[in-house]
Design an enzyme around this catalytic site. Structure first.
Site, PDB file in Angstrom:
ATOM      1  N   ASP A 119       0.856  -1.186   0.000  1.00  0.00           N
ATOM      2  CA  ASP A 119       0.000   0.000   0.000  1.00  0.00           C
ATOM      3  C   ASP A 119       0.899   1.245   0.000  1.00  0.00           C
ATOM      4  OD1 ASP A 119      -1.904   1.967   0.317  1.00  0.00           O
ATOM      5  OD2 ASP A 119      -2.300   1.521   2.419  1.00  0.00           O
ATOM      6  N   GLU A 120       1.195   1.742  -1.202  1.00  0.00           N
ATOM      7  CA  GLU A 120       2.080   2.902  -1.340  1.00  0.00           C
ATOM      8  C   GLU A 120       3.373   2.705  -0.542  1.00  0.00           C
ATOM      9  OE1 GLU A 120      -0.350   6.377  -0.392  1.00  0.00           O
ATOM     10  OE2 GLU A 120      -0.835   6.523  -2.515  1.00  0.00           O
ATOM     11  N   SER A 121       3.998   1.569  -0.756  1.00  0.00           N
ATOM     12  CA  SER A 121       5.174   1.201   0.034  1.00  0.00           C
ATOM     13  C   SER A 121       6.397   2.068  -0.261  1.00  0.00           C
ATOM     14  CB  SER A 121       5.521  -0.270  -0.201  1.00  0.00           C
ATOM     15  OG  SER A 121       5.567  -0.569  -1.588  1.00  0.00           O
TER      16      SER A 121
END
Length: 483
Positions: A119-121
């Site tokens: 998740d939007e790493s």
């Protein structure tokens, strides 16, 4: 075939190939989430056809079964290290979160379209803690999908944050990926290109407005009177196109000029900060939809808009991290209980959003400050309450920022009281709290009554914790044993 018919078929093909689909993000980081079955009803009643999840919660996927909605399931960042380290862990995750839900020939099931790895790493605030694991996890998940004979129907993608690409000058022609991501991005883009998967990216005109003094509110809201931005011979009339073409340039410089782009998150919050209001959000969303439906594309990709766009977000979430701002808990097009905040349509031609129906609430009771007590320590009690509950609407510019003392104390007390299911002791505050049946809401400042959650919801084990345990077990079992 008659020439006129050929022309008609060409025009139809062109129209459908350039008309990007609109979906929505469904997050569940809430103390009292709307039941999944209610959310699926909400999605269908508003003609939403695509939904993006941030995990693979079995309750959510069970509710989506048979809905015919196209679904993106998510893998949280906390699982990336384990999935990168072990192909068996990836196979186990795919089996339990994809294979068991996809239709088996005869309809039903969940129409899973993408698996979003992380998740939007690459968000700058995370540093490089996830960088070593993202690509390996994506590869292992793809391999697991291939072994399950699902790779032709389910694509692996990696959602990238709004700050993974930038232009110091503000000119899209100078766009590039962050220096710390260069090697990782080449690996990611090579992987995506090999498997015909799109590039998922967040575009955030709201955050761009907050961070860039050269971007005006009118420019962010697609206003016709906004001052345009010029970049060589290209003219930009809105913030969306500016950010999108910055990404297009970054992809081109990395060697992937034709990479398909999916806007995985875009929206406008309605509370918790200046310019975060329902009226502003409505203006933005209507402008965005009109722009996408015009199929005009952007200066660098004319008549070629994003293939898909996912609105962020469906519902408000009162437990989202507010490290970047209190507005983070107010991205929803709908309130936490599924009530539309403004006029807007996901599908062209529909008139208004449809609210969630037959929502069950806790009793109509609120916790307020007892004005008959000594309130000299009330502020400290309110601060303590806010540290455990959601008081983001009281931040500067928020909908409750103008309520006077001791009304702000009452707001804090009630937020804590509702989050703790209206238990009597959660309205004590050393004798300063008082339970009332008179709604204390003031103007636009809503004192909420929380949702009634079922016993099964409250007892359901945490999805992420459960999967962390399972993956660690899988890793341990896969290690060689010595005697």
């Amino acid at each position: 075939m008659p020439p006129n018919l050929c022309i008609l078929l060409f025009l139809l093909a062109t129209t459908f190939s350039t008309c990007g689909s609109i979906g929505v993000n469904w997050g569940t980081t809430a103390s009292h989430p709307l039941p999944p079955t209610k959310v699926v009803e909400l999605l269908k009643s508003n003609n939403v056809t695509k939904v993006k999840l941030f995990d693979a919660d079995p309750g959510v996927l069970g509710a989506l079964s048979g809905s015919k909605l196209s679904v993106t399931v998510g893998i949280p960042n906390a699982l990336l290290k384990s999935l990168n380290a072990s192909k068996k862990a990836a196979e186990s995750w795919v089996h339990d979160n994809v294979t068991r839900y996809v239709p088996n020939g005869g309809g039903g099931g969940v129409k899973i379209e993408y698996v979003a790895v992380g998740d939007e790493s690459f968000l700058q605030g995370y540093g490089e803690q996830f960088h070593p694991f993202v690509i390996g996890a994506a590869m292992n998940v793809h391999t697991a999908l291939a072994r399950a004979k699902l790779e032709s129907n389910v694509k692996v993608v990696v959602p990238c944050s709004f700050d993974s690409f930038l232009s110091e000058s503000g000119h899209p022609s100078k766009g590039h990926f962050r220096a710390d991501l260069n090697r990782t991005m080449i690996e990611l883009l090579t992987f995506l290109s090999k498997h015909n998967s799109p590039f998922f990216a967040t575009i955030s005109p709201f955050i761009s407005l907050r961070q860039n003094k050269n971007i005006s509110l009118d420019f962010s809201l697609f206003k016709d009177n906004a001052k345009p931005h010029n970049d060589s011979r290209k003219t930009y009339k809105n913030s969306f196109d500016l950010s999108y073409d910055t990404l297009v340039t970054a992809l081109s410089k990395a060697g992937f000029p034709k990479m398909e782009i999916v806007v995985s998150q875009i929206g406008w919050p309605t509370d918790g900060a200046a310019d975060a209001t329902t009226s502003t959000a409505e203006t933005f969303m209507k402008g965005l939809m009109a722009h996408l439906r015009s199929k005009s594309g952007t200066p660098l990709r004319p008549r070629n808009p994003p293939s898909e766009t996912y609105v962020f977000s469906l519902l408000d979430e009162d437990q989202r991290s507010i490290s970047t701002g209190n507005f983070e808990r107010h991205w929803g097009v709908f309130t936490f209980d599924g009530q539309a905040k403004y006029r807007f349509d996901f599908i062209q031609g529909s008139k208004n959003l449809v609210d969630a129906q037959n929502v069950e609430y806790l009793p109509a009771k609120w916790c307020v400050v007892n004005n008959n007590r000594d309130l000299s320590n009330a502020t400290a009690s309110a601060s303590e309450a806010c540290s455990h509950a959601d008081c983001s609407a009281m931040s500067p510019g928020g909908s409750c920022s103008n309520i006077s003392w001791p009304g702000n104390i009452s707001y804090a007390f009630n937020s804590y009281y509702q989050q703790h299911n209206q238990s009597a002791d959660s309205c004590d505050f050393g004798g300063l709290g008082l339970i009332t049946t008179v709604n204390p809401s003031v103007d636009n400042c809503r004192f909420s009554v929380q949702l009634r959650t079922s016993l099964s919801d409250s007892l359901r084990p945490d999805y992420l914790s459960l999967w962390m345990t399972l993956l660690v077990t899988t890793l341990l079992l896969s290690l060689p044993r010595f005697t």
